[in-house]
Design a protein around this motif. Structure first.
Motif, PDB file in Angstrom:
ATOM      1  N   PHE A 209       1.832  -4.110   7.844  1.00  0.00           N
ATOM      2  CA  PHE A 209       1.941  -5.565   8.007  1.00  0.00           C
ATOM      3  C   PHE A 209       0.705  -6.119   8.728  1.00  0.00           C
ATOM      4  O   PHE A 209       0.822  -6.938   9.648  1.00  0.00           O
ATOM      5  CB  PHE A 209       3.238  -5.918   8.731  1.00  0.00           C
ATOM      6  CG  PHE A 209       4.455  -5.325   8.071  1.00  0.00           C
ATOM      7  CD1 PHE A 209       4.781  -5.680   6.762  1.00  0.00           C
ATOM      8  CD2 PHE A 209       5.250  -4.395   8.720  1.00  0.00           C
ATOM      9  CE1 PHE A 209       5.881  -5.119   6.117  1.00  0.00           C
ATOM     10  CE2 PHE A 209       6.346  -3.824   8.084  1.00  0.00           C
ATOM     11  CZ  PHE A 209       6.663  -4.193   6.783  1.00  0.00           C
TER      12      PHE A 209
ATOM     13  N   GLY B 260      -2.806  -0.836   1.586  1.00  0.00           N
ATOM     14  CA  GLY B 260      -2.434  -0.803   0.183  1.00  0.00           C
ATOM     15  C   GLY B 260      -3.398  -1.626  -0.660  1.00  0.00           C
ATOM     16  O   GLY B 260      -3.862  -1.175  -1.709  1.00  0.00           O
ATOM     17  N   THR B 261      -3.715  -2.812  -0.172  1.00  0.00           N
ATOM     18  CA  THR B 261      -4.465  -3.755  -1.000  1.00  0.00           C
ATOM     19  C   THR B 261      -5.707  -4.277  -0.273  1.00  0.00           C
ATOM     20  O   THR B 261      -5.846  -4.123   0.934  1.00  0.00           O
ATOM     21  CB  THR B 261      -3.578  -4.961  -1.370  1.00  0.00           C
ATOM     22  OG1 THR B 261      -3.173  -5.610  -0.156  1.00  0.00           O
ATOM     23  CG2 THR B 261      -2.337  -4.524  -2.134  1.00  0.00           C
TER      24      THR B 261
ATOM     25  N   SER C  48      -0.841   9.084   9.381  1.00  0.00           N
ATOM     26  CA  SER C  48      -0.874   8.994   7.924  1.00  0.00           C
ATOM     27  C   SER C  48       0.503   9.322   7.387  1.00  0.00           C
ATOM     28  O   SER C  48       1.060  10.367   7.721  1.00  0.00           O
ATOM     29  CB  SER C  48      -1.914   9.995   7.395  1.00  0.00           C
ATOM     30  OG  SER C  48      -2.005   9.933   5.991  1.00  0.00           O
ATOM     31  N   MET C  49       1.047   8.436   6.557  1.00  0.00           N
ATOM     32  CA  MET C  49       2.365   8.736   5.996  1.00  0.00           C
ATOM     33  C   MET C  49       2.253   9.452   4.657  1.00  0.00           C
ATOM     34  O   MET C  49       2.986  10.399   4.382  1.00  0.00           O
ATOM     35  CB  MET C  49       3.188   7.451   5.840  1.00  0.00           C
ATOM     36  CG  MET C  49       4.579   7.714   5.273  1.00  0.00           C
ATOM     37  SD  MET C  49       5.643   6.272   5.326  1.00  0.00           S
ATOM     38  CE  MET C  49       6.350   6.406   6.947  1.00  0.00           C
ATOM     39  N   TYR C  50       1.318   9.004   3.797  1.00  0.00           N
ATOM     40  CA  TYR C  50       1.228   9.562   2.444  1.00  0.00           C
ATOM     41  C   TYR C  50      -0.041  10.386   2.211  1.00  0.00           C
ATOM     42  O   TYR C  50      -0.289  10.815   1.083  1.00  0.00           O
ATOM     43  CB  TYR C  50       1.312   8.432   1.415  1.00  0.00           C
ATOM     44  CG  TYR C  50       2.608   7.629   1.533  1.00  0.00           C
ATOM     45  CD1 TYR C  50       3.834   8.187   1.160  1.00  0.00           C
ATOM     46  CD2 TYR C  50       2.601   6.339   2.055  1.00  0.00           C
ATOM     47  CE1 TYR C  50       5.011   7.472   1.283  1.00  0.00           C
ATOM     48  CE2 TYR C  50       3.780   5.612   2.185  1.00  0.00           C
ATOM     49  CZ  TYR C  50       4.983   6.176   1.793  1.00  0.00           C
ATOM     50  OH  TYR C  50       6.161   5.473   1.930  1.00  0.00           O
ATOM     51  N   GLY C  51      -0.854  10.560   3.249  1.00  0.00           N
ATOM     52  CA  GLY C  51      -2.001  11.468   3.138  1.00  0.00           C
ATOM     53  C   GLY C  51      -3.360  10.818   2.947  1.00  0.00           C
ATOM     54  O   GLY C  51      -4.381  11.501   2.978  1.00  0.00           O
ATOM     55  N   HIS C  52      -3.401   9.492   2.726  1.00  0.00           N
ATOM     56  CA  HIS C  52      -4.704   8.854   2.491  1.00  0.00           C
ATOM     57  C   HIS C  52      -5.589   8.914   3.737  1.00  0.00           C
ATOM     58  O   HIS C  52      -6.758   9.303   3.667  1.00  0.00           O
ATOM     59  CB  HIS C  52      -4.511   7.396   2.054  1.00  0.00           C
ATOM     60  CG  HIS C  52      -3.772   7.264   0.754  1.00  0.00           C
ATOM     61  ND1 HIS C  52      -2.397   7.322   0.679  1.00  0.00           N
ATOM     62  CD2 HIS C  52      -4.212   7.117  -0.503  1.00  0.00           C
ATOM     63  CE1 HIS C  52      -2.019   7.207  -0.589  1.00  0.00           C
ATOM     64  NE2 HIS C  52      -3.104   7.079  -1.331  1.00  0.00           N
ATOM     65  N   VAL C  53      -5.034   8.520   4.870  1.00  0.00           N
ATOM     66  CA  VAL C  53      -5.814   8.526   6.119  1.00  0.00           C
ATOM     67  C   VAL C  53      -6.163   9.966   6.509  1.00  0.00           C
ATOM     68  O   VAL C  53      -7.298  10.260   6.905  1.00  0.00           O
ATOM     69  CB  VAL C  53      -5.029   7.826   7.260  1.00  0.00           C
ATOM     70  CG1 VAL C  53      -5.716   8.018   8.608  1.00  0.00           C
ATOM     71  CG2 VAL C  53      -4.887   6.337   6.951  1.00  0.00           C
TER      72      VAL C  53
ATOM     73  N   SER D   2      -6.547   2.718   6.240  1.00  0.00           N
ATOM     74  CA  SER D   2      -6.106   2.640   4.842  1.00  0.00           C
ATOM     75  C   SER D   2      -5.077   1.523   4.743  1.00  0.00           C
ATOM     76  O   SER D   2      -4.159   1.441   5.564  1.00  0.00           O
ATOM     77  CB  SER D   2      -5.460   3.961   4.409  1.00  0.00           C
ATOM     78  OG  SER D   2      -4.841   3.801   3.139  1.00  0.00           O
TER      79      SER D   2
ATOM     80  N   GLY E  17      -5.072  -6.669   2.415  1.00  0.00           N
ATOM     81  CA  GLY E  17      -3.858  -6.192   3.079  1.00  0.00           C
ATOM     82  C   GLY E  17      -3.980  -6.047   4.577  1.00  0.00           C
ATOM     83  O   GLY E  17      -3.075  -5.521   5.217  1.00  0.00           O
TER      84      GLY E  17
ATOM     85  N   SER F 204      -3.018   3.903   9.353  1.00  0.00           N
ATOM     86  CA  SER F 204      -2.320   3.565   8.115  1.00  0.00           C
ATOM     87  C   SER F 204      -1.717   2.173   8.325  1.00  0.00           C
ATOM     88  O   SER F 204      -0.855   1.997   9.186  1.00  0.00           O
ATOM     89  CB  SER F 204      -1.222   4.621   7.879  1.00  0.00           C
ATOM     90  OG  SER F 204      -0.463   4.338   6.745  1.00  0.00           O
ATOM     91  N   GLY F 205      -2.198   1.185   7.584  1.00  0.00           N
ATOM     92  CA  GLY F 205      -1.865  -0.220   7.869  1.00  0.00           C
ATOM     93  C   GLY F 205      -0.390  -0.555   7.702  1.00  0.00           C
ATOM     94  O   GLY F 205       0.267  -0.087   6.768  1.00  0.00           O
TER      95      GLY F 205
HETATM   96  C1  LIG Z   1       6.250  -0.537   6.304  1.00  0.00           C
HETATM   97  C2  LIG Z   1       4.934  -0.640   5.595  1.00  0.00           C
HETATM   98  C3  LIG Z   1       4.144  -1.752   5.768  1.00  0.00           C
HETATM   99  C4  LIG Z   1       2.935  -1.858   5.080  1.00  0.00           C
HETATM  100  N1  LIG Z   1       2.176  -2.984   5.265  1.00  0.00           N
HETATM  101  C5  LIG Z   1       1.036  -3.119   4.551  1.00  0.00           C
HETATM  102  C6  LIG Z   1       0.245  -4.294   4.672  1.00  0.00           C
HETATM  103  O1  LIG Z   1       0.507  -5.203   5.464  1.00  0.00           O
HETATM  104  N2  LIG Z   1      -0.851  -4.415   3.891  1.00  0.00           N
HETATM  105  C7  LIG Z   1      -1.218  -3.436   3.003  1.00  0.00           C
HETATM  106  O2  LIG Z   1      -2.217  -3.597   2.311  1.00  0.00           O
HETATM  107  N3  LIG Z   1      -0.510  -2.285   2.898  1.00  0.00           N
HETATM  108  C8  LIG Z   1       0.602  -2.109   3.649  1.00  0.00           C
HETATM  109  N4  LIG Z   1       1.313  -0.949   3.538  1.00  0.00           N
HETATM  110  C9  LIG Z   1       0.796   0.151   2.713  1.00  0.00           C
HETATM  111  C10 LIG Z   1       0.152   1.196   3.611  1.00  0.00           C
HETATM  112  O3  LIG Z   1      -0.947   0.637   4.309  1.00  0.00           O
HETATM  113  C11 LIG Z   1      -0.275   2.399   2.783  1.00  0.00           C
HETATM  114  O4  LIG Z   1       0.914   3.076   2.428  1.00  0.00           O
HETATM  115  C12 LIG Z   1      -1.198   3.298   3.558  1.00  0.00           C
HETATM  116  O5  LIG Z   1      -2.459   2.700   3.691  1.00  0.00           O
HETATM  117  C13 LIG Z   1      -1.385   4.635   2.909  1.00  0.00           C
HETATM  118  O6  LIG Z   1      -2.086   5.457   3.835  1.00  0.00           O
HETATM  119  P1  LIG Z   1      -1.438   6.832   4.316  1.00  0.00           P
HETATM  120  O7  LIG Z   1      -1.133   7.603   3.071  1.00  0.00           O
HETATM  121  O8  LIG Z   1      -2.487   7.496   5.121  1.00  0.00           O
HETATM  122  O9  LIG Z   1      -0.217   6.512   5.121  1.00  0.00           O
HETATM  123  C14 LIG Z   1       2.515  -0.811   4.228  1.00  0.00           C
HETATM  124  C15 LIG Z   1       3.306   0.339   4.089  1.00  0.00           C
HETATM  125  C16 LIG Z   1       4.507   0.436   4.769  1.00  0.00           C
HETATM  126  C17 LIG Z   1       5.323   1.691   4.620  1.00  0.00           C
END
Ligand SMILES: Cc1cc2nc3c(=O)[nH]c(=O)nc-3n(C[C@H](O)[C@H](O)[C@H](O)COP(=O)(O)O)c2cc1C
Length: 199
Positions: A80, A115-116, A10-15, A113, A119, A77-78
């Motif tokens: 690409f 973003g979209t 998890s980078m930002y805490g969601h997962v 998790s 996604g 944490s997704g």
């Molecule tokens: C390098 C990078 C690539 C990403 N690729 C995608 C993607 O392909 N599709 C998407 O919906 N979100 C994408 N994201 C958004 C992440 O999935 C999102 O920041 C993450 O789900 C947040 O969860 P976390 O806080 O647990 O890390 C990407 C984020 C980063 C930094």
């Protein structure tokens, strides 16, 4: 007692936050659950530029520790439409377990998790399946055991592959009540199947 580990990146805490709901469900199934994260591979400087907050204090999983558990829920944490490099690095560190068959027959599940909505949450989870296959692990999908997965009334990150959340493109969205409830059902379902496999 059935022992399950959640292993996440998890980078930002969601997962990391979502893992607590999955854990609650796993424990409701009668299994024990410990939460681990995988090691970070990015330098602090890069993490700072990406706006990443400090890590939670969950311990870092190692291949050696995996032998203590009957099943694993991987939190992704997704990136690409696939898994983050940090999770891939962890998988690549399990070569010894591949050689020894140390993970054969153990249960594996995924939550995610992105973003979209489109996604890539399904593809992130599908991309874990080759790891499970090569390790001889048994992938336990969520299916539609929780009818809330069927809903089109609101956006959510769950699918037949596993539970999940949508973080939004700027990371501002937190897991919804529906998503957290599905995460709990997912944990309970996974705990039940893992217990049967371990019996
Ligand atoms: C390098 C990078 C690539 C990403 N690729 C995608 C993607 O392909 N599709 C998407 O919906 N979100 C994408 N994201 C958004 C992440 O999935 C999102 O920041 C993450 O789900 C947040 O969860 P976390 O806080 O647990 O890390 C990407 C984020 C980063 C930094």
């Amino acid at each position: 007692m059935t022992k399950i580990a959640i292993i996440y990146y998890s980078m930002y805490g969601h997962v990391a936050g979502f893992a607590e709901s999955v854990k609650k469900g796993i424990e409701a199934s009668g299994a024990t659950c410990d939460i681990y994260q995988v090691a970070e591979t990015l330098p602090e400087e890069v993490l700072g530029k990406m706006g990443a907050p400090p890590k939670k204090d969950h311990p870092v999983m190692t291949p050696e520790k995996m032998s203590e558990y009957d099943g694993f829920m991987f939190g992704i944490s997704g990136r690409f439409g696939s898994v983050p490099a940090q999770m891939k690095a962890f998988m690549d560190s399990t070569g010894g377990l591949w050689q020894s068959g140390g993970l054969v027959g153990k249960a594996a599940g995924t939550f995610v998790s992105t973003g979209t909505q489109a996604g890539g949450q399904e593809n992130c989870q599908v991309s874990m399946i080759s790891f499970f296959a090569h390790q001889g692990m048994v992938f336990v999908p969520l299916g539609y055991v929780d009818p809330k997965v069927f809903t089109n009334d609101e956006a959510h990150g769950a699918s037949a592959y596993g539970s999940g959340t949508l973080a939004s493109s700027d990371g501002s969205r937190m897991p919804s009540e529906l998503e957290l409830a599905v995460g709990e059902t997912h944990g309970k379902h996974f705990g039940g199947i893992t217990a049967k496999l371990a019996a």
